[in-house]
Enzyme design. Structure first.
Site, PDB file in Angstrom:
ATOM      1  N   GLU A 143       3.272 -11.162   3.116  1.00 46.64           N
ATOM      2  CA  GLU A 143       4.018 -10.892   1.889  1.00 46.64           C
ATOM      3  C   GLU A 143       3.696 -11.969   0.857  1.00 46.64           C
ATOM      4  O   GLU A 143       3.769 -13.160   1.163  1.00 46.64           O
ATOM      5  CB  GLU A 143       5.532 -10.917   2.154  1.00 46.64           C
ATOM      6  CG  GLU A 143       6.038  -9.773   2.999  1.00 46.64           C
ATOM      7  CD  GLU A 143       6.366  -8.514   2.185  1.00 46.64           C
ATOM      8  OE1 GLU A 143       6.223  -8.537   0.936  1.00 46.64           O
ATOM      9  OE2 GLU A 143       6.751  -7.516   2.821  1.00 46.64           O
ATOM     10  N   HIS A 181      -0.147  -2.343   1.615  1.00 41.29           N
ATOM     11  CA  HIS A 181       0.970  -1.497   2.053  1.00 41.29           C
ATOM     12  C   HIS A 181       0.902  -0.135   1.365  1.00 41.29           C
ATOM     13  O   HIS A 181       1.157   0.900   1.969  1.00 41.29           O
ATOM     14  CB  HIS A 181       2.298  -2.204   1.729  1.00 41.29           C
ATOM     15  CG  HIS A 181       3.463  -1.677   2.479  1.00 41.29           C
ATOM     16  ND1 HIS A 181       4.758  -2.053   2.199  1.00 41.29           N
ATOM     17  CD2 HIS A 181       3.546  -0.785   3.514  1.00 41.29           C
ATOM     18  CE1 HIS A 181       5.570  -1.425   3.037  1.00 41.29           C
ATOM     19  NE2 HIS A 181       4.866  -0.645   3.830  1.00 41.29           N
ATOM     20  N   ASP A 191       2.544  -1.541  -3.176  1.00 38.11           N
ATOM     21  CA  ASP A 191       2.155  -2.953  -3.121  1.00 38.11           C
ATOM     22  C   ASP A 191       0.894  -3.168  -2.288  1.00 38.11           C
ATOM     23  O   ASP A 191       0.628  -2.379  -1.382  1.00 38.11           O
ATOM     24  CB  ASP A 191       3.317  -3.824  -2.601  1.00 38.11           C
ATOM     25  CG  ASP A 191       3.847  -3.415  -1.225  1.00 38.11           C
ATOM     26  OD1 ASP A 191       4.035  -2.215  -0.993  1.00 38.11           O
ATOM     27  OD2 ASP A 191       4.055  -4.306  -0.388  1.00 38.11           O
TER      28      ASP A 191
HETATM   29 ZN   LIG Z   1       5.227  -3.879   1.323  1.00 37.88          ZN
END
Ligand SMILES: [Zn+2]
Length: 276
Positions: A143, A181, A191
């Site tokens: 992330e 993702h 994303d």
């Molecule tokens: Zn994500």
């Protein structure tokens, strides 16, 4: 006066450090407990596969001597869609959220490691790439602290590249298996955002890339959705799949598939078939 300021500064540093350590003490304890629970599950022998096999004699347990841990084979890149890394660390340390990732990269390039690479983080959700329908089981989730609209900080990208280098070498992750993702969940996710530097990453060996080439066209008998499926996209919703492709490979948020877009898609199909 000067030395007093220094002492104050020192205690502030100690205090901040202590606060940070204290802040995650409880969740770090929870992590250990959860990991121990999994270890217990693994060393129980014979590992029961008989629960679902009604009326079938239990297999004879003969433990082999030759095994190790399963390795991740994909890296999935995300943006957090939150306003700070603190918010994300909090989200990933609250049980009720049921979401997590292996790594969180802050705007200043600091990397937080939140889960052992061999364990399954909950970052992909319902997702599919090719025939792989359990991406969480085979991937590492990274992330990047980004609200979803802003550019990525060069320090974040530098840290990301360092991390990807370690992961690729350690687990022998294939070059095309560095994806976003939004690629594996096109109907739900977008994303990392459109500003993510995929071309630069591919240039360094993380993911694939092609530039339009007027002499390479999409074969006439190959429809756009079918070509996207060959690359790996879930085409259950072909509009979503096209948008995901355009975002990742063309830095564009429109649905139009012009000759340049089709040329890129055609080359990605060829690369995919060549790597099979
Ligand atoms: Zn994500």
């Amino acid at each position: 006066m000067k030395s007093l300021t220094k002492v104050g500064f020192f205690f502030t540093i100690v205090f901040v450090f202590a606060c940070n350590t204290f802040q995650y003490q409880a969740t770090n304890r929870f992590y250990k407990k959860q990991a121990k629970q999994l270890v217990k599950q693994i060393i129980e022998t014979p590992y029961s596969i008989t629960d679902s096999l009604n009326n079938i004699p239990a297999p004879m347990w003969v433990g082999t001597t030759n095994f190790d841990l399963r390795k991740p084979n994909f890296v999935i890149i995300h943006h957090t869609a939150q306003n700070s890394f603190e918010e994300t660390l909090r989200t990933f340390t609250l049980e009720r959220t049921k979401v997590s990732a292996h790594y969180v990269i802050c705007k200043d390039g600091t990397v937080h490691h939140m889960l052992n690479d061999y364990l399954r983080a909950w970052h992909g959700g319902v997702a599919k790439w090719g025939n792989n329908t359990d991406i969480n089981s085979s991937s590492i989730g990274i992330e990047i602290d980004n609200n979803g609209f802003e550019p990525f900080n060069p320090k974040q990208i530098e840290s990301l590249l360092n991390l990807l280098s370690v992961l690729k070498n350690k687990y022998k992750i294939p070059t095309p298996n560095f994806i976003g993702h939004g690629d594996i969940a096109p109907t739900r996710k977008n994303d990392p955002n459109i500003q993510f530097p995929w071309a630069m990453l591919a240039n360094k060996g993380y993911g694939v890339w092609s530039e339009p080439n007027p002499s390479i066209k999409l074969k006439e008998n190959l429809s756009v959705p079918y070509a996207l499926a060959l690359v790996g996209y879930d085409i259950k919703d072909s509009v979503a799949a096209i948008l995901a492709f355009k975002r990742h490979f063309r830095g564009d948020s429109t649905l139009i598939m012009n000759d340049a877009d089709k040329s890129v898609l055609s080359q990605l199909v060829s690369k995919k078939l060549a790597s099979n």
